[in-house]
Scaffold this active site. Sequence first.
Site, mmCIF file in Angstrom:
data_model
loop_
_atom_site.group_PDB
_atom_site.id
_atom_site.type_symbol
_atom_site.label_atom_id
_atom_site.label_comp_id
_atom_site.label_asym_id
_atom_site.label_seq_id
_atom_site.Cartn_x
_atom_site.Cartn_y
_atom_site.Cartn_z
ATOM 1 N N ASP A 204 0.853 -1.181 0.000
ATOM 2 C CA ASP A 204 0.000 0.000 0.000
ATOM 3 C C ASP A 204 0.895 1.239 0.000
ATOM 4 O O ASP A 204 2.126 1.132 -0.009
ATOM 5 C CB ASP A 204 -0.956 0.002 1.198
ATOM 6 C CG ASP A 204 -2.298 0.631 0.853
ATOM 7 O OD1 ASP A 204 -2.311 1.834 0.516
ATOM 8 O OD2 ASP A 204 -3.319 -0.072 0.883
ATOM 9 N N HIS A 278 -2.643 2.848 -4.694
ATOM 10 C CA HIS A 278 -2.121 2.478 -3.374
ATOM 11 C C HIS A 278 -0.700 1.916 -3.515
ATOM 12 O O HIS A 278 -0.369 0.874 -2.948
ATOM 13 C CB HIS A 278 -3.039 1.450 -2.691
ATOM 14 C CG HIS A 278 -4.341 2.018 -2.236
ATOM 15 N ND1 HIS A 278 -4.451 2.890 -1.177
ATOM 16 C CD2 HIS A 278 -5.598 1.859 -2.714
ATOM 17 C CE1 HIS A 278 -5.721 3.233 -1.007
ATOM 18 N NE2 HIS A 278 -6.435 2.632 -1.939
ATOM 19 N N ASP A 345 -8.426 -1.216 -6.329
ATOM 20 C CA ASP A 345 -9.390 -0.292 -5.721
ATOM 21 C C ASP A 345 -8.877 1.138 -5.703
ATOM 22 O O ASP A 345 -7.687 1.405 -5.721
ATOM 23 C CB ASP A 345 -9.723 -0.741 -4.299
ATOM 24 C CG ASP A 345 -8.504 -0.721 -3.389
ATOM 25 O OD1 ASP A 345 -7.479 -1.272 -3.801
ATOM 26 O OD2 ASP A 345 -8.581 -0.150 -2.285
ATOM 27 N N GLU A 346 -9.818 2.072 -5.652
ATOM 28 C CA GLU A 346 -9.588 3.495 -5.367
ATOM 29 C C GLU A 346 -8.457 4.085 -6.204
ATOM 30 O O GLU A 346 -7.583 4.776 -5.679
ATOM 31 C CB GLU A 346 -9.306 3.679 -3.870
ATOM 32 C CG GLU A 346 -10.470 3.229 -2.993
ATOM 33 C CD GLU A 346 -10.201 3.410 -1.509
ATOM 34 O OE1 GLU A 346 -11.139 3.719 -0.773
ATOM 35 O OE2 GLU A 346 -9.040 3.220 -1.081
ATOM 36 N N TYR A 438 -15.702 -4.946 8.264
ATOM 37 C CA TYR A 438 -14.432 -4.233 8.386
ATOM 38 C C TYR A 438 -14.106 -4.101 9.874
ATOM 39 O O TYR A 438 -14.802 -3.406 10.615
ATOM 40 C CB TYR A 438 -14.506 -2.866 7.714
ATOM 41 C CG TYR A 438 -14.018 -2.881 6.276
ATOM 42 C CD1 TYR A 438 -14.104 -4.043 5.501
ATOM 43 C CD2 TYR A 438 -13.463 -1.752 5.685
ATOM 44 C CE1 TYR A 438 -13.652 -4.070 4.196
ATOM 45 C CE2 TYR A 438 -13.011 -1.776 4.372
ATOM 46 C CZ TYR A 438 -13.108 -2.940 3.633
ATOM 47 O OH TYR A 438 -12.660 -2.959 2.332
ATOM 48 N N THR A 489 -5.171 -1.403 9.222
ATOM 49 C CA THR A 489 -4.391 -1.123 10.430
ATOM 50 C C THR A 489 -3.937 0.329 10.554
ATOM 51 O O THR A 489 -2.921 0.618 11.175
ATOM 52 C CB THR A 489 -3.161 -2.047 10.475
ATOM 53 O OG1 THR A 489 -2.393 -1.863 9.277
ATOM 54 C CG2 THR A 489 -3.567 -3.500 10.605
ATOM 55 N N GLU A 490 -4.722 1.272 10.002
ATOM 56 C CA GLU A 490 -4.330 2.680 10.103
ATOM 57 C C GLU A 490 -4.123 3.141 11.543
ATOM 58 O O GLU A 490 -3.318 4.035 11.807
ATOM 59 C CB GLU A 490 -5.402 3.568 9.457
ATOM 60 C CG GLU A 490 -5.437 3.520 7.951
ATOM 61 C CD GLU A 490 -6.449 2.540 7.410
ATOM 62 O OE1 GLU A 490 -7.175 2.885 6.463
ATOM 63 O OE2 GLU A 490 -6.522 1.414 7.955
#
Length: 774
Positions: A204, A278, A345-346, A438, A489-490
């Site tokens: 990421d 990411h 994603d994103e 989540y 895990t932010e």
Amino acid sequence: MKLTIYTLALIVCCLFAGCNARQAASPDAAPAVVPAPVAVEKGEGYFKLSKNTTYFVEDDLQQQLADRFFKGLELALGGCPKQMQDPDKADILFQSATGLGDEAYRLEITPRKIRVEAETASGFFYATQTLRLLLPAAIEAASAETENAEYRLPALAMTDYPRFAYRGLMLDVSRYFIPKETVLEIIDAMAMLKMNKLHLHLVDDNGWRIEIKKYPKLTDVGAWRVERDEPFPARANALPGEKATVGGFYTQDDIREMVSYAGQRQVEIIPEIEMPAHTTSSLAAYPELACSVVHEPITVLPGIGGKNAEIIYCAGKEQVFHFLEDVIDEVTELFPSKYIHLGGDEAAKTYWKICPDCQARMKAEKIPNEEELQSYFMKRMSRYVQSKGKEVLGWDELTNSELPDDAIIFGWRGDGQAALKAAHQGHRFVLTPAKKLYLIRYQGPQWFEPLTYFGNNTLQDVYNYEPEGDNWEPGLDSLLMGVQGSLWTEFCNAPEDVEYLVFPRLVALAEVAWSPKGTKNWPDFLPALDNYLAHLEQKGITYARSMYNLDHLVRPSNGALLVGLSCIRPDVEIRLTTDGSEPTVNSAKYTDSLRVEKATVIKAATFREGVQTGKTLTLDLLKNKATACPVTAENGRAYVLTNGLRGSDRHSDFEWAGWYNQDAVFEVDLGREQPISAVTLGTVSNAGMGVFRPAKVRLLVSDDQTNYTTVAEITESDESIFEAGTKIKDLDFGELNVRGRYLKIEAQNPGHCPPGLPRVGQATWMYFDELMVH
């Protein structure tokens, strides 16, 4: 009676009764095993297990599984059970059986013998894990209590098999590098729950976590970020020349060790190599893989990263594909899993839209837009992965354009509905909906929880989740491979933080994934959960006790406040005080909502068997002219504006009313015309989450709810509004000398986040929690 005969009869019985094993028997007969077995019948008496117990196996496979199981009991038993060559002389028999299925097993325990039957290694292994949970938690301890320890296993007959083939947990090891030792502990704990897939999010923006021999800078540079003390959403990006010191990575030997350890426990480790977004961790190491129009320095991001997170792999450069193919080559060699997750994603298309290489690619390949350019990117990489004999997994954003052939889609956005779009095209899918599974979300009343994002996914929320929709079209359920809990895990800074978020919610998910549909029973689940947690405790693994903490609901009602208290565990008592003292087991017992008419401090907690189980909830209820008055607004949570209770610095704690990307208007009826000398309005700001105070707030007064007069106005500068960090601030309308019955608040949204903030360019929220009138 032979096991095969009466277990078949038992299964038929349970199917007709519409119940699972835990419901089929009385509570004292139900085995304390999670996930709940498909069918079980309790017998009479107990089998006594000790180091003098003997066992018989038929082949090397059973030998390996039995040896590993008994080796794990050696310290607790004071020795290992001994193998016998004659089945008639053995106390425990491992025997092959056909027709059971890949992961199924049968278990018969009598006072004299234990018989384990299965068709595959996974079936035998899961049978031993059931035996493990039927034994006291003390077996997990480092040593036996006595030299000749003896443990009892209840007599029973059981047939068991899973509902879904894919029963997964995702660990994000990029945002926080989870030490190998912690991953191994989690693997053992999830295997005890018969969870069989560990999805490792290895790549990421915040760190590249796997050694790739051909590209050493991926870990020399990409595995490290600068240190920041702020919460993840508020972290500033690296400054020029700032040293990166936080991070880590798994060597290829580490990967091999984890893969081997997991394989012995029937857990398949699935690697995720994120693309095309990411990826600033790899682009910091090899910036030439970004679009040529990117001129700002590329660094490993310590947090959200703002606009820097829009830097992604260039879809027009051939060297990007060569690089990723080389990475896939090494990943394929390290992971025997038949799957590789490619992310997808994103992906912001900011640079692709202006990149000459990307635009040339679109022209040459006749690609109509940048969204389909991502489809080209993902299909090309998917074909390469498939050429290696692997299957491709991807997040549900892949459905935004043409899907890669045979890709398996992970539904995460909202309720995971985008995955059904792929299923309608014949694609298999796994559900890991953010709103339900989540594990980064709060798992209990937020006033007691470590800081994280968004709303709640409690233990009970996870347990109640049903992946199959009532209105699904025929055939979609056959494409659903299973479910996955996903831990991002932010907000993790230590192994204990990871364990705290995973457990006990993973236990609830295991039952969703394994036990038959329609057989859940929350009260019966809890004793089995407690038994499993006792095993975790002996193993030294952290788990949350949030399920014992109290939720509250305070609402205005006819000039007073109604205070409701609740706990997701029905097996506790709620004790409370109203004089500010700490609650004890002898305090008043809560039975129904409390009616409060004056300023009061309520303290409450849960108790079981005379012991306090949850943290003490403190409700400091205020009293002013607006307290308990009705509020009119186009907002379902507007009642918190006059419920006498202040919100915390968590704007998602259910004590704030929020307005997104719009102005706010609400009215309060004071009940009668009266003098007003002071008015304040509670607000909260959180720059990392795009929450800010209004640009302008107007206070208006009326005595007929028709003709309003502006009596005060507060205006803030952009510099003041868009401040960093998190802050609660009461907006004070100053000294007033007016009369009125109705108060109206008109608040102007401050607009989009300006440059210099993590969410630059995004729309903003305003949150209010209490209108205080004197």
